[in-house]
Design a protein around this motif. Structure first.
Motif, PDB file in Angstrom:
ATOM      1  N   GLY A   1     -68.671 -23.901 -29.927  1.00  0.00           N
ATOM      2  CA  GLY A   1     -68.652 -23.307 -31.272  1.00  0.00           C
ATOM      3  C   GLY A   1     -68.852 -21.803 -31.217  1.00  0.00           C
ATOM      4  N   GLN A   2     -69.816 -21.366 -30.410  1.00  0.00           N
ATOM      5  CA  GLN A   2     -70.035 -19.923 -30.264  1.00  0.00           C
ATOM      6  C   GLN A   2     -68.812 -19.248 -29.626  1.00  0.00           C
ATOM      7  OE1 GLN A   2     -73.791 -20.702 -28.105  1.00  0.00           O
ATOM      8  NE2 GLN A   2     -74.722 -19.118 -29.395  1.00  0.00           N
ATOM      9  N   ALA A   3     -68.204 -19.951 -28.675  1.00  0.00           N
ATOM     10  CA  ALA A   3     -67.014 -19.386 -28.020  1.00  0.00           C
ATOM     11  C   ALA A   3     -65.893 -19.166 -29.035  1.00  0.00           C
ATOM     12  CB  ALA A   3     -66.546 -20.312 -26.891  1.00  0.00           C
ATOM     13  N   ILE A   4     -65.726 -20.139 -29.935  1.00  0.00           N
ATOM     14  CA  ILE A   4     -64.688 -20.002 -30.967  1.00  0.00           C
ATOM     15  C   ILE A   4     -64.978 -18.777 -31.837  1.00  0.00           C
ATOM     16  CG2 ILE A   4     -63.727 -21.088 -33.061  1.00  0.00           C
ATOM     17  CD1 ILE A   4     -62.678 -22.358 -30.497  1.00  0.00           C
TER      18      ILE A   4
ATOM     19  N   LYS B   1     -62.631 -11.458 -31.827  1.00  0.00           N
ATOM     20  CA  LYS B   1     -61.805 -10.574 -30.997  1.00  0.00           C
ATOM     21  C   LYS B   1     -60.333 -10.707 -31.341  1.00  0.00           C
ATOM     22  CE  LYS B   1     -65.000  -9.982 -27.214  1.00  0.00           C
ATOM     23  NZ  LYS B   1     -65.096  -9.692 -25.784  1.00  0.00           N
ATOM     24  N   GLY B   2     -60.063 -11.364 -32.475  1.00  0.00           N
ATOM     25  CA  GLY B   2     -58.687 -11.385 -32.955  1.00  0.00           C
ATOM     26  C   GLY B   2     -57.867 -12.605 -32.576  1.00  0.00           C
ATOM     27  N   SER B   3     -58.469 -13.563 -31.848  1.00  0.00           N
ATOM     28  CA  SER B   3     -57.716 -14.767 -31.488  1.00  0.00           C
ATOM     29  C   SER B   3     -57.492 -15.634 -32.716  1.00  0.00           C
ATOM     30  CB  SER B   3     -58.482 -15.565 -30.431  1.00  0.00           C
ATOM     31  OG  SER B   3     -57.911 -16.849 -30.281  1.00  0.00           O
ATOM     32  N   GLU B   4     -56.404 -16.387 -32.725  1.00  0.00           N
ATOM     33  CA  GLU B   4     -56.108 -17.255 -33.869  1.00  0.00           C
ATOM     34  C   GLU B   4     -56.531 -18.692 -33.600  1.00  0.00           C
ATOM     35  OE1 GLU B   4     -52.057 -16.640 -35.017  1.00  0.00           O
ATOM     36  OE2 GLU B   4     -52.543 -14.652 -35.840  1.00  0.00           O
ATOM     37  N   ILE B   5     -57.293 -18.895 -32.539  1.00  0.00           N
ATOM     38  CA  ILE B   5     -57.734 -20.250 -32.186  1.00  0.00           C
ATOM     39  C   ILE B   5     -58.593 -20.826 -33.312  1.00  0.00           C
ATOM     40  CG2 ILE B   5     -59.910 -19.595 -31.032  1.00  0.00           C
ATOM     41  CD1 ILE B   5     -59.135 -21.708 -28.849  1.00  0.00           C
ATOM     42  N   GLU B   6     -58.482 -22.130 -33.542  1.00  0.00           N
ATOM     43  CA  GLU B   6     -59.299 -22.814 -34.551  1.00  0.00           C
ATOM     44  C   GLU B   6     -60.185 -23.839 -33.866  1.00  0.00           C
ATOM     45  OE1 GLU B   6     -59.658 -22.200 -37.752  1.00  0.00           O
ATOM     46  OE2 GLU B   6     -58.135 -20.604 -37.778  1.00  0.00           O
ATOM     47  N   TRP B   7     -61.320 -24.131 -34.497  1.00  0.00           N
ATOM     48  CA  TRP B   7     -62.234 -25.142 -33.981  1.00  0.00           C
ATOM     49  C   TRP B   7     -61.464 -26.444 -33.747  1.00  0.00           C
ATOM     50  CZ3 TRP B   7     -64.443 -29.843 -33.899  1.00  0.00           C
ATOM     51  CH2 TRP B   7     -65.708 -29.976 -33.285  1.00  0.00           C
ATOM     52  N   GLY B   8     -61.608 -27.008 -32.559  1.00  0.00           N
ATOM     53  CA  GLY B   8     -60.900 -28.255 -32.257  1.00  0.00           C
ATOM     54  C   GLY B   8     -59.839 -28.071 -31.190  1.00  0.00           C
ATOM     55  N   ALA B   9     -59.408 -26.835 -31.005  1.00  0.00           N
ATOM     56  CA  ALA B   9     -58.356 -26.585 -30.011  1.00  0.00           C
ATOM     57  C   ALA B   9     -58.974 -26.286 -28.644  1.00  0.00           C
ATOM     58  CB  ALA B   9     -57.504 -25.403 -30.451  1.00  0.00           C
ATOM     59  N   ASP B  10     -58.220 -26.603 -27.608  1.00  0.00           N
ATOM     60  CA  ASP B  10     -58.668 -26.318 -26.243  1.00  0.00           C
ATOM     61  C   ASP B  10     -58.370 -24.854 -25.929  1.00  0.00           C
ATOM     62  OD1 ASP B  10     -59.794 -26.821 -23.828  1.00  0.00           O
ATOM     63  OD2 ASP B  10     -58.335 -28.319 -23.189  1.00  0.00           O
ATOM     64  N   PHE B  11     -59.142 -24.282 -25.000  1.00  0.00           N
ATOM     65  CA  PHE B  11     -58.886 -22.892 -24.611  1.00  0.00           C
ATOM     66  C   PHE B  11     -57.605 -22.791 -23.788  1.00  0.00           C
ATOM     67  CE2 PHE B  11     -63.759 -22.752 -24.287  1.00  0.00           C
ATOM     68  CZ  PHE B  11     -63.885 -22.443 -25.636  1.00  0.00           C
TER      69      PHE B  11
ATOM     70  N   ARG C   1     -70.532 -28.395 -24.971  1.00  0.00           N
ATOM     71  CA  ARG C   1     -70.437 -29.073 -26.268  1.00  0.00           C
ATOM     72  C   ARG C   1     -69.074 -28.863 -26.928  1.00  0.00           C
ATOM     73  NH1 ARG C   1     -75.756 -28.577 -25.169  1.00  0.00           N
ATOM     74  NH2 ARG C   1     -77.082 -30.235 -25.982  1.00  0.00           N
ATOM     75  N   PHE C   2     -68.084 -29.499 -26.324  1.00  0.00           N
ATOM     76  CA  PHE C   2     -66.700 -29.404 -26.797  1.00  0.00           C
ATOM     77  C   PHE C   2     -66.403 -30.487 -27.837  1.00  0.00           C
ATOM     78  CE2 PHE C   2     -66.780 -27.397 -22.697  1.00  0.00           C
ATOM     79  CZ  PHE C   2     -65.888 -26.348 -22.811  1.00  0.00           C
ATOM     80  N   PRO C   3     -65.412 -30.247 -28.674  1.00  0.00           N
ATOM     81  CA  PRO C   3     -64.986 -31.307 -29.601  1.00  0.00           C
ATOM     82  C   PRO C   3     -64.560 -32.538 -28.792  1.00  0.00           C
ATOM     83  CG  PRO C   3     -63.875 -29.231 -30.109  1.00  0.00           C
ATOM     84  CD  PRO C   3     -64.619 -29.018 -28.840  1.00  0.00           C
ATOM     85  N   ALA C   4     -64.974 -33.718 -29.229  1.00  0.00           N
ATOM     86  CA  ALA C   4     -64.655 -34.946 -28.509  1.00  0.00           C
ATOM     87  C   ALA C   4     -63.150 -35.079 -28.268  1.00  0.00           C
ATOM     88  CB  ALA C   4     -65.187 -36.151 -29.279  1.00  0.00           C
TER      89      ALA C   4
END
Lengths: 440, 440
Positions: free
Chosen positions: A291-294, A300-310, A330-333
């Motif tokens: 969650g903190q990583a997201i 920093k401008g990334s369009e990643i959303e909670w639930g997506a893999d890096f 603690r990744f999304p299941a």
């Protein structure tokens, strides 16, 4: 016939001990500088490189001519006296007294890898010869040190090595990237992607175990981080939590980097590695949640959303300000395999952890705590559309004395690429296997 | 809640250091003897087995009942005081003060492996649980020690580890026993049977190298010596002769057996191994030629003729009078692979050597000196109906700085079977793969 047959045969690495003495060294001609009156053959023998000095006036004409006419990679046995010489690489030279040419590489078919620049495809096609270069030596020595350090770490911390099978009937992480093998009489088996399921059985028997062998991914990726065949070490501990797994991963990485710095500094210098960056690899590693990583990525401008893999870019962004490996947990299941234990306080995330190397080298470790409750594990298998029957033996581990447990996998090639500072994993193994590369 | 949460958690192997102290140990119930007033749970944790003593009058009723009702392989965390007890196996007991039952195995589905005798097929079907037994622990610990010793031997004798590929395009020893893998887009590759050809390339780069990984044979043999997947260590040395290869093999075997005797004596006792027989494994090993072996076999009534390969019975006859491994060298060219160097004095035999373990355990090492002359190697490839084009990179090693060289392969499972005194190799590896066995 050979006047120097009585002198001891030594390796270049042993030269120091023989200063002032006459010795023989068997090896190959790495390079040759020469003038009319003097020649400087550089000899390599696998343990190092030594410069020999051949003076025309001090040698029989035949011998001097044989030396002058040597071609690259000719196999030779040289005899002479070892002399300390500060200016020489390695600190020693040999005053050449005699030479036995085992095989002279003919001019008509010269050694194909010359000091000029070659394209990567040419070098990979000649991998069996490319291994003779100083740079490849340095990488292979670091790889050896990394593997030795890994084994040493687990051996001296109470882990038992249990080699897990290469032929597996079930898939650990989905079936799309499995290599299939024809076993006997129409049976199909797959090449292992991970020893984890077997490790879990072994951990219930022996407490702390590890496996360490080749693993396989039939991924059609042609990136600088992918091989179809790569080595992975996987520890597994009974009566362990995510916290234990994180601490073990941290201790392992610190130990391995420390060993390389201790024993392979010279090789790191050959590779022009920024050693200061490796010296900063000390505990504690920064630890953040997915969650903190997201949040960081978004800020920093990334369009990643909670639930997506890096993706690779996300991993690079996350580690760009870090001098130490970053632990994300603690990744999304939904983006993790079926066997991850859910976080009891936040059941939408699971107790997995990835360790991302600094400098954009990406994930080097992935692991976490496994589900130990039988009913929950069956439920998760079904949710992942995996047939519980195929995992019957694995479910036995939850029927008979189940305990919280966990472990991780660390890929050797990515680890070596990071420690050596290499752009591509293909140089981290003797004979890499990739999408379009199965030879030599 | 748990009054013993503050005491240190230790392993059974560490018990001695904590004599007189209160500790916690996490493990599984191995066995339970009980009467109305006292119970003796045997606890295993992977590092050892300790007897706990639970006295009814000293414990809350609930605790004593929980202990009395424990079932085999239930996972438990016990707390109590360590006490030296000469009569106890291991020399220590725990006076039980508290117990946390992590999972009680229900009576309705009891642990399937009971103290009664089970058939081998049943045990192999339950290999994931069978690993929890004292005997399997002993074997796996010896295996780990053997592997550690092998790596240690090569690492400290100047050898560089170069992992050779599992996916290979060419076959080293014929194609009938190869497992085929579908690579991408209609490409076929094979699973390695030996890293030797790659080792030869690496030895020309690094002088002395070894590889150590799984190898594969699609043999339809159902003997006590065969697995389809087994681990093999293969050293290779540049500038080496058959004599060097024999000396290296001898030194390795002596070293490995010595390490097991030094560090795994207790495990050998669990296996009821005749330790005196292992203590006799010292250099020098008897060395005979194939020709002498044939004479011995004939004198003992065998009908073998010069030119034939040894069968298992021949190997047993040859070693029945031997207390040390027997080295047999100089085999007829016709029964050995294409790459063996011919004996310059007797060109009908080649410079190969097999090492036969005593007590009928058969070949544990095979190797020899390789052909280093290009023309001779091409000739031998053709004589073996192998297409020289497929070996082009391998022939390069004879074009560019070729030197006499040699090495061998040692199979880990046969070695462990011999050292442990096992009838069958299937117990020497965590999850054996055989003709009819790919699970669990």
């Amino acid at each position: 016939m050979n006047p120097s047959a009585g002198v001891p045969r030594i390796t270049i690495a042993e030269a120091e001990r023989y200063t002032g003495q006459s010795v023989r060294i068997a090896g190959w001609l790495y390079n040759l500088r020469k003038s009319g009156k003097i020649a400087f053959p550089l000899l390599r023998d696998g343990t190092g490189i030594i410069q020999c000095v051949a003076v025309k006036s001090a040698l029989p004409e035949e011998t001097f001519n044989a030396i002058r006419n040597l071609t690259q990679e000719s196999s030779i046995i040289v005899s002479g006296k070892i002399r300390a010489e500060q200016r020489a690489p390695g600190g020693f030279e040999m005053d050449l007294e005699d030479i036995e040419v085992v095989q002279r590489v003919p001019e008509e078919h010269p050694y194909p890898i010359t000091p000029k620049e070659h394209g990567i495809e040419f070098l990979m096609d000649h991998r069996h010869l490319w291994l003779r270069s100083r740079r490849q030596h340095a990488i292979l020595k670091v790889r050896h040190e990394v593997i030795k350090a890994i084994r040493n770490f687990f051996d001296s911390n109470g882990f038992t090595l249990v080699d897990t099978p290469i032929f597996t009937p079930a898939a650990c992480e989905g079936t799309t990237t499995l290599f299939e093998v024809d076993y006997f009489e129409d049976e199909k088996v797959y090449l292992t992607q991970s020893g984890q399921l077997y490790n879990e059985a072994a951990a219930m028997a022996l407490g702390k175990v590890y496996c360490f062998g080749p693993t396989f991914r039939a991924e059609k990726s042609k990136t600088r981080r992918h091989l179809t065949e790569f080595w992975m070490v996987e520890p597994e501990m009974a009566y362990a939590t995510l916290e234990d797994v994180k601490n073990l991963a941290e201790a392992l990485v610190v130990f391995v980097v420390g060993r390389v710095l201790e024993n392979r500094r010279q090789e790191l210098e050959v590779l022009e590695r920024d050693i200061a960056k490796l010296e900063r690899i000390q505990a504690p590693f920064p630890r953040i949640s997915y969650g903190q990583a997201i949040d960081i990525l978004k800020s920093k401008g990334s369009e990643i959303e909670w639930g997506a893999d890096f993706g690779n870019t996300d991993e690079t962004i996350l580690t760009e300000d870090q001098q130490r490996p970053l632990m994300v947990d603690r990744f999304p299941a939904g983006i993790k395999a079926f066997y991850f234990e859910p976080d009891s306080e936040h059941p939408e995330v699971v107790l997995g952890v990835d360790v991302l190397a600094p400098e954009g080298y990406g994930e080097i470790i992935g692991g976490g705590q496994r589900i130990h409750n039988l009913d929950l594990l069956v439920e998760r298998l079904k949710a992942h559309n995996l047939p519980p029957e195929a995992f019957d033996w694995y479910l036995d581990l939850r029927r008979y004395g189940t305990v919280p447990h966990g472990g991780f996998g660390m890929g050797v090639e990515r680890c070596v690429a990071w420690i050596c500072g290499l752009e591509h994993v293909r140089e981290t193994i003797g004979f890499p296997r990739m999408l379009y590369r199965t030879r030599p």
